[in-house]
Design a protein around this motif. Structure first.
Motif, mmCIF file in Angstrom:
data_model
loop_
_atom_site.group_PDB
_atom_site.id
_atom_site.type_symbol
_atom_site.label_atom_id
_atom_site.label_comp_id
_atom_site.label_asym_id
_atom_site.label_seq_id
_atom_site.Cartn_x
_atom_site.Cartn_y
_atom_site.Cartn_z
ATOM 1 N N ASP A 113 0.806 -1.216 0.000
ATOM 2 C CA ASP A 113 0.000 0.000 0.000
ATOM 3 C C ASP A 113 0.842 1.271 0.000
ATOM 4 N N GLY A 114 2.154 1.103 -0.112
ATOM 5 C CA GLY A 114 3.028 2.267 -0.127
ATOM 6 C C GLY A 114 3.991 2.282 1.046
ATOM 7 N N PHE A 115 4.689 3.393 1.197
ATOM 8 C CA PHE A 115 5.724 3.529 2.222
ATOM 9 C C PHE A 115 5.098 3.790 3.581
ATOM 10 N N LEU A 116 5.650 3.123 4.617
ATOM 11 C CA LEU A 116 5.250 3.372 5.999
ATOM 12 C C LEU A 116 6.460 3.861 6.782
ATOM 13 N N PRO A 117 6.357 5.025 7.420
ATOM 14 C CA PRO A 117 7.470 5.474 8.263
ATOM 15 C C PRO A 117 7.624 4.563 9.471
ATOM 16 N N VAL A 118 8.808 4.586 10.052
ATOM 17 C CA VAL A 118 9.114 3.673 11.150
ATOM 18 C C VAL A 118 8.179 3.902 12.338
#
Length: 239
Positions: A113-118
């Motif tokens: 679903d895309g990039f997830l920040p930490v």
């Protein structure tokens, strides 16, 4: 800060460190630290060539902060400074950007679903906030544009990635490779942090012919010639 408060200015490479040093005429003493070279001016500023990338910048900055603390002369402020890419047209070549947020742009995970920040993964942090009054002081002294400065491990080289970064970080004005690492080290020592970038190239398709490194280094020198009074008069109680 008072007259005895020391400022650590962390750049990536010696060329940036030397550009900052030109704003402080007078003798400078070279101090060797493990893995890093530091110039101690005859004032309150120590100038560190911390290395390229967030990991090395964090390690070198932490070394300098620890060494100062152990000798009883801790720093009262850390400044991440250097040249970097500017998002167009908001941050044109040769302009100055001061971070009101220092954000790790690629610290996290790719998902379907895309990039997830930490932070969305349940740990860590991705943003450090410089003192608001100090950012205002730098803006007033230099005319710098305030905004988010992104820290990347890989310099953006395509229009697609530039667009993706702008979508995730609509307040971003510039990108560099060291700010978040410097900020992590400063936070671990409880020291406030600031980031200043002089724009040398557009963020987007990699075009070395369009880079203006000399102009950006000159802008960096000019910036530190103007902001020294703002840094020295700033008080931690202002925020």
């Amino acid at each position: 800060m008072n007259a005895r408060t020391r400022v650590l200015v962390a750049t990536a490479v010696p060329a940036e460190r030397d550009a900052v040093a030109r704003a402080f005429p007078g003798p400078a003493e070279e101090v060797r630290l493990p893995g890093a070279a530091l110039l101690r001016t005859d004032g309150i500023y120590d100038l560190l060539a911390a290395g390229v990338g967030p990991a090395l910048a964090a390690a070198s900055t932490a070394t300098a902060l620890t060494a100062a603390a152990l000798t009883g002369t801790p720093y009262g402020l850390v400044v991440s400074a250097g040249i970097g890419g500017g998002f167009q047209p908001e941050a044109p070549l040769g302009s100055l950007v001061v971070a009101d947020a220092i954000t790790a742009a690629d610290l996290g995970a790719e998902t379907p679903d895309g990039f997830l920040p930490v932070t969305d993964l349940g740990f860590g942090t991705v943003t450090h906030l410089p003192p608001k009054s100090l950012v205002r002081g730098v803006v007033e002294a230099t005319g710098a544009r305030p905004g988010t400065v992104l820290t990347v491990s890989t310099v953006t080289g395509t229009a697609t990635r530039a667009a993706a970064l702008r979508e995730r970080h609509p307040g971003a004005l510039a990108e560099g490779m060291e700010g978040f690492g410097v900020a992590e080290a400063a936070a671990a020592h409880g020291v406030p942090v600031l980031e200043i970038r002089a724009v040398s190239n557009p963020v987007g398709p990699r075009d070395r012919a369009a880079w203006r490194i000399g102009d950006a280094l000159a802008a960096l020198t000019g910036a530190f010639g103007k902001i020294a009074p703002a840094l020295e008069s700033w008080n931690t109680h202002d925020d």
